[in-house]
Design an enzyme around this catalytic site. Sequence first.
Site, short mmCIF file in Angstrom:
data_model
loop_
_atom_site.label_atom_id
_atom_site.label_comp_id
_atom_site.label_asym_id
_atom_site.label_seq_id
_atom_site.Cartn_x
_atom_site.Cartn_y
_atom_site.Cartn_z
N HIS A 173 4.15 6.01 9.78
CA HIS A 173 2.94 6.72 10.20
C HIS A 173 2.82 6.64 11.72
CE1 HIS A 173 0.83 7.11 6.25
NE2 HIS A 173 1.65 6.13 5.94
N GLY A 182 0.78 -1.23 0.00
CA GLY A 182 0.00 0.00 0.00
C GLY A 182 0.81 1.28 0.00
N GLN A 183 2.12 1.18 -0.16
CA GLN A 183 2.94 2.41 -0.18
C GLN A 183 2.60 3.22 -1.42
OE1 GLN A 183 7.17 1.72 0.10
NE2 GLN A 183 7.67 3.89 0.12
N THR A 184 2.25 4.49 -1.23
CA THR A 184 1.88 5.34 -2.37
C THR A 184 2.87 6.47 -2.61
OG1 THR A 184 0.46 6.70 -0.95
CG2 THR A 184 -0.59 4.87 -2.13
N HIS A 188 8.83 6.07 5.12
CA HIS A 188 8.21 6.86 6.20
C HIS A 188 7.44 5.95 7.15
CE1 HIS A 188 5.25 6.64 2.92
NE2 HIS A 188 4.30 6.79 3.83
#
Length: 130
Positions: free
Chosen positions: A102, A93-95, A100
């Site tokens: 969260h 799901g990395q966009t 980074h």
Amino acid sequence: MTTSPTTCPFCQRIQGGETLLDRDRVVAIPDASPLNPGHTLVVPRRHEPDFLALTPDELRCAFQLVGELRALLQERYAPDGFNVGANIGAAAGQTVDHAHLHIIPRFKGDVEEPRGGLRWIIPERARYWP
């Protein structure tokens, strides 16, 4: 999903000084689409897509900043808990193609059933309790 430091939105935000906390190797920036008040990202200064490819020093600095950020968010928002997580790769799901973490403040009642936390990324497999 491939970006360079010149086109990366995180690199641009870091260069523009859009940081909450600013350290030698990492920064904290507000999430552009926060899930809850205080949703923040811990981002290495070095443009590296894969969080697990960060150097040991970058990882140490990132998790040290998580601790500092927790204290700041606790003071500002008084959450009841936190979720901390990373999406690594498109399949996860990395966009944004820049590593980074969260940091998401959680509040009692923000979802109907919080048990399982991050396990709900695959809803069909999340529930493991009776």
